[in-house]
Design a protein around this motif. Sequence first.
Motif, mmCIF file in Angstrom:
data_model
loop_
_atom_site.group_PDB
_atom_site.id
_atom_site.type_symbol
_atom_site.label_atom_id
_atom_site.label_comp_id
_atom_site.label_asym_id
_atom_site.label_seq_id
_atom_site.Cartn_x
_atom_site.Cartn_y
_atom_site.Cartn_z
ATOM 1 N N GLY A 27 -59.895 37.748 -50.382
ATOM 2 C CA GLY A 27 -59.569 38.894 -50.853
ATOM 3 C C GLY A 27 -58.971 39.388 -49.688
ATOM 4 O O GLY A 27 -58.351 40.247 -49.374
ATOM 5 N N GLY A 28 -57.985 38.093 -48.739
ATOM 6 C CA GLY A 28 -56.983 38.588 -47.955
ATOM 7 C C GLY A 28 -57.768 38.896 -46.642
ATOM 8 O O GLY A 28 -57.109 38.880 -45.807
ATOM 9 N N TYR A 29 -59.523 38.398 -46.342
ATOM 10 C CA TYR A 29 -59.661 38.324 -45.010
ATOM 11 C C TYR A 29 -59.553 39.247 -44.069
ATOM 12 O O TYR A 29 -59.707 38.493 -42.388
ATOM 13 C CB TYR A 29 -59.221 36.823 -44.654
ATOM 14 N N GLY A 30 -59.355 39.838 -45.110
ATOM 15 C CA GLY A 30 -59.839 41.415 -44.176
ATOM 16 C C GLY A 30 -58.415 42.130 -43.369
ATOM 17 O O GLY A 30 -58.615 43.031 -42.534
ATOM 18 N N LEU A 31 -57.795 41.233 -43.682
ATOM 19 C CA LEU A 31 -55.853 41.727 -43.017
ATOM 20 C C LEU A 31 -55.005 42.593 -43.334
ATOM 21 O O LEU A 31 -56.028 42.703 -44.876
ATOM 22 C CB LEU A 31 -55.565 39.849 -42.815
ATOM 23 N N ALA A 32 -55.067 43.396 -42.353
ATOM 24 C CA ALA A 32 -54.205 44.363 -43.077
ATOM 25 C C ALA A 32 -52.582 43.873 -43.864
ATOM 26 O O ALA A 32 -52.170 42.851 -43.143
ATOM 27 C CB ALA A 32 -53.247 45.267 -41.761
ATOM 28 N N ALA A 33 -52.196 44.392 -44.557
ATOM 29 C CA ALA A 33 -51.834 43.999 -46.434
ATOM 30 C C ALA A 33 -50.294 43.644 -45.188
ATOM 31 O O ALA A 33 -49.986 42.400 -45.369
ATOM 32 C CB ALA A 33 -50.934 44.954 -46.836
ATOM 33 N N ALA A 34 -49.704 44.159 -44.441
ATOM 34 C CA ALA A 34 -48.363 43.486 -43.168
ATOM 35 C C ALA A 34 -48.479 42.094 -42.671
ATOM 36 O O ALA A 34 -48.053 41.404 -43.066
ATOM 37 C CB ALA A 34 -47.484 44.509 -42.880
ATOM 38 N N GLU A 35 -49.804 42.366 -42.024
ATOM 39 C CA GLU A 35 -50.108 41.278 -41.473
ATOM 40 C C GLU A 35 -50.920 39.426 -42.693
ATOM 41 O O GLU A 35 -50.277 38.292 -41.896
ATOM 42 C CB GLU A 35 -51.538 40.708 -40.705
ATOM 43 N N LEU A 36 -50.813 40.152 -43.558
ATOM 44 C CA LEU A 36 -51.691 39.487 -44.445
ATOM 45 C C LEU A 36 -50.541 38.641 -45.244
ATOM 46 O O LEU A 36 -50.198 37.326 -44.836
ATOM 47 C CB LEU A 36 -51.859 39.202 -45.366
ATOM 48 N N VAL A 37 -49.026 39.602 -45.382
ATOM 49 C CA VAL A 37 -47.526 38.845 -45.682
ATOM 50 C C VAL A 37 -47.313 37.878 -44.562
ATOM 51 O O VAL A 37 -47.274 36.821 -44.836
ATOM 52 C CB VAL A 37 -46.823 39.901 -46.214
ATOM 53 N N GLU A 38 -47.193 38.728 -43.268
ATOM 54 C CA GLU A 38 -46.422 37.388 -42.713
ATOM 55 C C GLU A 38 -46.707 36.312 -42.283
ATOM 56 O O GLU A 38 -46.463 34.831 -41.843
ATOM 57 C CB GLU A 38 -45.977 38.745 -41.477
ATOM 58 N N ARG A 39 -48.454 36.477 -42.341
ATOM 59 C CA ARG A 39 -48.932 34.922 -42.529
ATOM 60 C C ARG A 39 -48.889 33.591 -43.330
ATOM 61 O O ARG A 39 -48.405 33.052 -43.051
ATOM 62 C CB ARG A 39 -50.235 35.245 -41.528
ATOM 63 N N LEU A 40 -49.103 34.814 -44.904
ATOM 64 C CA LEU A 40 -48.114 33.555 -45.798
ATOM 65 C C LEU A 40 -46.565 33.455 -45.647
ATOM 66 O O LEU A 40 -46.325 31.813 -45.290
ATOM 67 C CB LEU A 40 -47.606 34.695 -46.950
ATOM 68 N N VAL A 41 -46.078 34.172 -45.229
ATOM 69 C CA VAL A 41 -44.769 33.670 -44.824
ATOM 70 C C VAL A 41 -44.609 32.564 -44.530
ATOM 71 O O VAL A 41 -43.825 31.282 -43.794
ATOM 72 C CB VAL A 41 -43.712 34.725 -44.643
ATOM 73 N N GLU A 42 -45.513 32.860 -42.655
ATOM 74 C CA GLU A 42 -45.017 31.797 -41.755
ATOM 75 C C GLU A 42 -45.959 30.458 -41.737
ATOM 76 O O GLU A 42 -45.565 29.256 -41.516
ATOM 77 C CB GLU A 42 -45.922 32.570 -40.013
ATOM 78 N N ALA A 43 -46.644 29.967 -43.208
ATOM 79 C CA ALA A 43 -47.117 29.084 -43.403
ATOM 80 C C ALA A 43 -46.149 28.092 -44.396
ATOM 81 O O ALA A 43 -46.615 27.276 -44.401
ATOM 82 C CB ALA A 43 -48.540 30.381 -43.289
ATOM 83 N N GLY A 44 -45.470 29.030 -45.108
ATOM 84 C CA GLY A 44 -44.622 28.239 -45.882
ATOM 85 C C GLY A 44 -44.922 28.399 -47.311
ATOM 86 O O GLY A 44 -44.239 27.928 -48.051
ATOM 87 N N VAL A 45 -45.616 29.342 -47.884
ATOM 88 C CA VAL A 45 -46.189 29.971 -49.156
ATOM 89 C C VAL A 45 -45.178 30.989 -49.924
ATOM 90 O O VAL A 45 -44.973 31.539 -48.576
ATOM 91 C CB VAL A 45 -47.238 29.691 -48.672
ATOM 92 N N VAL A 46 -45.613 30.631 -50.843
ATOM 93 C CA VAL A 46 -44.684 31.730 -51.574
ATOM 94 C C VAL A 46 -44.784 32.744 -52.377
ATOM 95 O O VAL A 46 -44.626 33.215 -53.032
ATOM 96 C CB VAL A 46 -43.335 30.916 -52.726
ATOM 97 N N GLY A 47 -46.145 32.283 -52.652
ATOM 98 C CA GLY A 47 -47.334 33.051 -53.354
ATOM 99 C C GLY A 47 -48.475 33.540 -53.246
ATOM 100 O O GLY A 47 -49.089 32.360 -51.586
ATOM 101 N N CYS A 48 -49.679 33.500 -53.353
ATOM 102 C CA CYS A 48 -50.426 33.668 -53.175
ATOM 103 C C CYS A 48 -51.532 34.086 -54.452
ATOM 104 O O CYS A 48 -51.222 35.720 -54.951
ATOM 105 C CB CYS A 48 -51.218 34.892 -51.556
ATOM 106 N N ASN A 49 -52.341 34.015 -54.194
ATOM 107 C CA ASN A 49 -54.159 34.904 -55.118
ATOM 108 C C ASN A 49 -54.688 35.885 -54.362
ATOM 109 O O ASN A 49 -55.255 35.433 -53.289
ATOM 110 C CB ASN A 49 -55.197 33.825 -55.323
ATOM 111 N N LEU A 50 -54.857 36.777 -54.475
ATOM 112 C CA LEU A 50 -55.665 37.862 -54.503
ATOM 113 C C LEU A 50 -57.158 37.877 -55.342
ATOM 114 O O LEU A 50 -56.394 38.473 -56.661
ATOM 115 C CB LEU A 50 -54.668 39.258 -53.706
ATOM 116 N N GLU A 51 -57.832 38.288 -54.340
ATOM 117 C CA GLU A 51 -58.965 38.927 -55.683
ATOM 118 C C GLU A 51 -60.072 39.412 -55.736
ATOM 119 O O GLU A 51 -59.729 40.499 -54.433
ATOM 120 C CB GLU A 51 -60.359 37.308 -55.726
ATOM 121 N N ASP A 52 -60.050 40.338 -56.545
ATOM 122 C CA ASP A 52 -60.751 41.946 -56.361
ATOM 123 C C ASP A 52 -62.364 41.394 -56.804
ATOM 124 O O ASP A 52 -63.369 42.670 -56.837
ATOM 125 C CB ASP A 52 -60.429 42.750 -57.507
ATOM 126 N N GLY A 53 -63.242 40.452 -55.966
ATOM 127 C CA GLY A 53 -64.660 40.136 -56.225
ATOM 128 C C GLY A 53 -64.569 40.244 -54.611
ATOM 129 O O GLY A 53 -64.430 39.664 -53.652
#
Length: 231
Positions: free
Chosen positions: A77-103
């Motif tokens: 669900g994004g681990y409670g991170l703010a959207a901008a921080e979540l995106v930056e952490r994804l980019v830093e990890a080197g991934v190009v996509g993500c799943n985000l669940e609504d449960g």
Amino acid sequence: MHRRAVPAEPLVLPGPWDAASARVFEAAGFPALATPSAGVAAALGYEDGGTPVDEMFAAVGRIARAVDVPVSADVEGGYGLAAAELVERLVEAGVVGCNLEDGEDGRLKDARAHAEFLGEVCAAAAGRVFVNARVDTFVHGDGDPERAVERAALYVAAGAECVFPILAPVAVLPLLRAGIEGPLNVLAPADADGPALAALGELGAARVTFGPGLQRRAAGALREIAAGLTA
């Protein structure tokens, strides 16, 4: 990769749980990979949903660095991170996509609030991260495909580039395909073969993933090997 010329040829993304499994899938010829949070959790010694955020990002980073093909990460669900921080952490990890669940905690989140969060993620991503919006209607909701379509519409309007109605019965896939704009992600069983995957494509799946199924199947094979060693 999600735009199919042939319906029977969906994008098939196996789910690596560590760098070694990622390299196996890459060597087999898969064009991209999608990490399963439950599979990664098992590899790290945690229950599904219990992986600390730093360990999850470290794990998906190791997977992304181990291969040359694109990697998408299931970040729950994004681990409670703010959207901008979540995106930056994804980019830093080197991934190009993500799943985000609504449960969350065994229930569905408020769909409009979740759509707002997805919109913030998509805006922060600015094309750098492909957002796959998981719809948990068939997990935590009443299983009504119309509710899944309604939630999916909100997420697509917010900018999600793919929708993942996880555990949707095969029988309702044509209804979901007809009602949902954009690519549809379908969960396949771990023992699905080529013809079964093609059939999912014919029913509307543009993208096929396996969740933690492949990791669990590999663990089962390892148990058999271990049992043979002690026989």
